[in-house]
Design an enzyme around this catalytic site. Structure first.
Site, PDB file in Angstrom:
ATOM      1  N   TYR A 191       0.823  -1.003  -0.058  1.00 13.77           N
ATOM      2  CA  TYR A 191      -0.126  -0.087   0.036  1.00 13.77           C
ATOM      3  C   TYR A 191       0.785   1.298  -0.088  1.00 13.77           C
ATOM      4  O   TYR A 191       0.838   2.099   0.824  1.00 13.77           O
ATOM      5  CB  TYR A 191      -1.053  -0.019   1.129  1.00 13.77           C
ATOM      6  CG  TYR A 191      -2.281   0.629   0.871  1.00 13.77           C
ATOM      7  CD1 TYR A 191      -3.097  -0.117  -0.153  1.00 13.77           C
ATOM      8  CD2 TYR A 191      -2.872   1.772   1.108  1.00 13.77           C
ATOM      9  CE1 TYR A 191      -4.453   0.426  -0.481  1.00 13.77           C
ATOM     10  CE2 TYR A 191      -4.033   2.293   0.999  1.00 13.77           C
ATOM     11  CZ  TYR A 191      -4.837   1.648   0.124  1.00 13.77           C
ATOM     12  OH  TYR A 191      -5.864   2.512  -0.428  1.00 13.77           O
ATOM     13  N   LEU A 192       1.642   1.278  -1.089  1.00 12.84           N
ATOM     14  CA  LEU A 192       2.891   2.234  -1.113  1.00 12.84           C
ATOM     15  C   LEU A 192       2.320   3.690  -1.232  1.00 12.84           C
ATOM     16  O   LEU A 192       1.457   4.038  -1.726  1.00 12.84           O
ATOM     17  CB  LEU A 192       3.905   1.829  -2.149  1.00 12.84           C
ATOM     18  CG  LEU A 192       4.382   0.534  -2.262  1.00 12.84           C
ATOM     19  CD1 LEU A 192       5.503   0.468  -3.389  1.00 12.84           C
ATOM     20  CD2 LEU A 192       5.016   0.076  -0.856  1.00 12.84           C
ATOM     21  N   HIS A 193       2.939   4.578  -0.621  1.00  9.69           N
ATOM     22  CA  HIS A 193       2.824   6.031  -0.249  1.00  9.69           C
ATOM     23  C   HIS A 193       4.033   6.728  -0.753  1.00  9.69           C
ATOM     24  O   HIS A 193       5.180   6.238  -1.081  1.00  9.69           O
ATOM     25  CB  HIS A 193       1.913   6.607   0.738  1.00  9.69           C
ATOM     26  CG  HIS A 193       2.721   5.965   1.914  1.00  9.69           C
ATOM     27  ND1 HIS A 193       3.839   6.456   2.519  1.00  9.69           N
ATOM     28  CD2 HIS A 193       2.172   5.190   3.241  1.00  9.69           C
ATOM     29  CE1 HIS A 193       4.230   6.157   3.561  1.00  9.69           C
ATOM     30  NE2 HIS A 193       3.371   5.076   3.934  1.00  9.69           N
ATOM     31  N   HIS A 222       7.076   5.681   1.226  1.00 11.53           N
ATOM     32  CA  HIS A 222       7.799   4.587   0.620  1.00 11.53           C
ATOM     33  C   HIS A 222       8.509   4.949  -0.674  1.00 11.53           C
ATOM     34  O   HIS A 222       9.729   4.492  -0.721  1.00 11.53           O
ATOM     35  CB  HIS A 222       6.803   3.433   0.341  1.00 11.53           C
ATOM     36  CG  HIS A 222       6.187   2.876   1.419  1.00 11.53           C
ATOM     37  ND1 HIS A 222       4.529   3.003   1.401  1.00 11.53           N
ATOM     38  CD2 HIS A 222       6.703   2.061   2.263  1.00 11.53           C
ATOM     39  CE1 HIS A 222       4.113   2.238   2.561  1.00 11.53           C
ATOM     40  NE2 HIS A 222       5.514   1.892   3.092  1.00 11.53           N
ATOM     41  N   GLY A 280      11.906   3.996   7.327  1.00 14.58           N
ATOM     42  CA  GLY A 280      11.628   5.232   7.652  1.00 14.58           C
ATOM     43  C   GLY A 280      11.796   5.710   9.146  1.00 14.58           C
ATOM     44  O   GLY A 280      11.639   4.723   9.892  1.00 14.58           O
ATOM     45  N   ASP A 309       8.704   5.217  11.965  1.00 14.05           N
ATOM     46  CA  ASP A 309       8.840   3.916  12.964  1.00 14.05           C
ATOM     47  C   ASP A 309      10.249   4.111  13.515  1.00 14.05           C
ATOM     48  O   ASP A 309      11.186   3.253  13.251  1.00 14.05           O
ATOM     49  CB  ASP A 309       8.676   2.768  12.055  1.00 14.05           C
ATOM     50  CG  ASP A 309       7.426   2.699  11.399  1.00 14.05           C
ATOM     51  OD1 ASP A 309       6.164   2.785  12.262  1.00 14.05           O
ATOM     52  OD2 ASP A 309       7.041   2.740  10.050  1.00 14.05           O
ATOM     53  N   GLN A 331      11.361   1.110  15.204  1.00 17.14           N
ATOM     54  CA  GLN A 331      11.747  -0.100  14.514  1.00 17.14           C
ATOM     55  C   GLN A 331      13.068   0.069  13.926  1.00 17.14           C
ATOM     56  O   GLN A 331      13.944  -0.709  13.820  1.00 17.14           O
ATOM     57  CB  GLN A 331      10.781  -0.047  13.520  1.00 17.14           C
ATOM     58  CG  GLN A 331      11.013  -1.140  12.267  1.00 17.14           C
ATOM     59  CD  GLN A 331       9.838  -1.078  11.412  1.00 17.14           C
ATOM     60  OE1 GLN A 331       9.124  -1.939  11.513  1.00 17.14           O
ATOM     61  NE2 GLN A 331      10.018  -0.465  10.259  1.00 17.14           N
ATOM     62  N   ILE A 349       8.085  11.780   5.780  1.00 18.66           N
ATOM     63  CA  ILE A 349       7.245  12.434   4.898  1.00 18.66           C
ATOM     64  C   ILE A 349       5.919  12.615   5.230  1.00 18.66           C
ATOM     65  O   ILE A 349       5.199  11.905   5.817  1.00 18.66           O
ATOM     66  CB  ILE A 349       7.397  11.766   3.502  1.00 18.66           C
ATOM     67  CG1 ILE A 349       8.804  11.133   3.050  1.00 18.66           C
ATOM     68  CG2 ILE A 349       6.661  12.496   2.401  1.00 18.66           C
ATOM     69  CD1 ILE A 349       9.772  12.494   2.584  1.00 18.66           C
TER      70      ILE A 349
HETATM   71  O1  PAF Z   1       7.457  -0.833   8.351  1.00 25.90           O
HETATM   72  C1  PAF Z   1       7.142  -1.980   8.155  1.00 25.90           C
HETATM   73  O2  PAF Z   1       6.323  -1.704   6.972  1.00 25.90           O
HETATM   74  C2  PAF Z   1       7.385  -3.124   8.268  1.00 25.90           C
HETATM   75  O3  PAF Z   1       7.306  -3.302   9.879  1.00 25.90           O
HETATM   76  C3  PAF Z   1       8.512  -4.095   8.022  1.00 25.90           C
HETATM   77  C4  PAF Z   1       9.754  -3.328   8.030  1.00 25.90           C
HETATM   78  C5  PAF Z   1       8.393  -4.120   6.410  1.00 25.90           C
HETATM   79  C6  PAF Z   1       8.471  -5.671   8.233  1.00 25.90           C
HETATM   80  O4  PAF Z   1       7.137  -6.043   8.011  1.00 25.90           O
END
Ligand code: PAF
Length: 286
Positions: free
Chosen positions: A32-34, A37, A147, A150, A153, A176
């Protein structure tokens, strides 16, 4: 642009690139790229000869009652977005390809995963670390892009790469935003019109705190109080957490004497959104 479905197809493609001496970048996504991404893909393209985007809604990073089934998916839209941003191919496996019925190995992490989203979403980072490790082993990228929205993460992945000696360089890319400040996220697609309007409160609250810091405010309770008041002024918004943590260890700080991450998670209606900013003690704010 090619959409590769199997691990074998990816391995063959990457081997072909590596034999030709090409540098490979990986942008892991759940699809679901925006534009967020797209910015990662463009950054990857500027630093690598070939770029592969993984597009996989990873079931093991969702907890019970979370939005796994409802998570938005649109591979045709993703193909176009990834291609327009310059990617060379998409890796779009199904769940069986990634997790066979006898799947039983997981990558877990202590410390850094225990606060913020890790505390609210038990098992989430175990799922993220496991799938990202698999992607690193499948794609063997030279560089991988994540990104800064997160932020936890990103810190977790950096720690995992250091701890487990993955031969990949991790690149963090800036958040963004929409013109009104809302951080781009696939989950924004869930918001109805009223919630979308209310969601601007995340950025507004953080910007207020940032202005106060620029004006010299350093008391954490004052800053978090300001953020809470701004969020709670919107009837549709409910604070999940407001945390001030060391930007590397993700441990709460009591004083602003190191680089800190100010991170928030807010429910807008039923949708949980996150945002953050980093305050650098030495060099001013980034
Ligand atoms: O940030 C995300 O979209 C997800 O956590 C990732 C890093 C693709 C892992 O599924």
């Amino acid at each position: 642009m090619n959409i590769l479905i199997t691990v074998q197809e990816v391995r063959e493609k990457v081997q072909e690139w590596k034999r030709a001496g090409l540098r490979v970048g990986l942008v892991p996504t759940m699809g679901y790229l925006h534009e967020g991404h797209a910015s990662l893909i463009k950054e990857a393209c500027s630093q690598n000869d070939r770029v592969i985007v993984s597009d996989f809604v990873n079931p093991i990073q969702f907890g019970p009652g979370e939005d796994l089934d409802a998570y938005p998916r649109d591979i045709e839209h993703d193909r176009k977005t990834a291609q327009d941003a310059g990617a060379d191919c998409i890796f779009h496996p199904d769940v069986d390809e990634m997790y066979g019925s006898d799947f039983s190995s997981f990558v877990d992490m202590t410390g850094i995963t225990e606060n913020l989203c890790g505390k609210r979403r038990p098992g989430h980072f175990r799922g993220v670390c496991t799938v990202v490790s698999k992607l690193f082993n499948i794609v063997t990228p030279d560089m991988a892009y994540f990104g800064e929205k997160d932020a936890q993460q990103l810190a977790v992945i950096r720690q995992m790469v250091q701890d487990l000696n993955f031969a990949v360089q991790i690149i963090g890319c800036p958040i963004i935003r929409e013109p009104d400040g809302l951080a781009k996220s696939s989950r924004n697609a869930y918001l109805n019109m009223e919630e979308r309007q209310a969601a601007t409160v995340l950025h507004a609250a953080l910007s207020g705190a940032e202005d106060a810091m620029r004006a010299g405010e350093r008391q954490i309770s004052v800053l978090t109080g300001m953020i809470r008041n701004t969020i709670e002024s919107r009837p549709l918004a409910r604070v999940d957490y407001i945390e001030v943590v060391d930007s590397k260890s993700m441990q709460p700080v009591s004083e602003m004497n190191a680089d800190v991450l100010i991170a928030i998670a807010v429910y807008v209606g039923k949708i949980r959104l996150i945002d953050n900013f980093t305050w650098k003690i030495q060099a001013g704010r980034i």
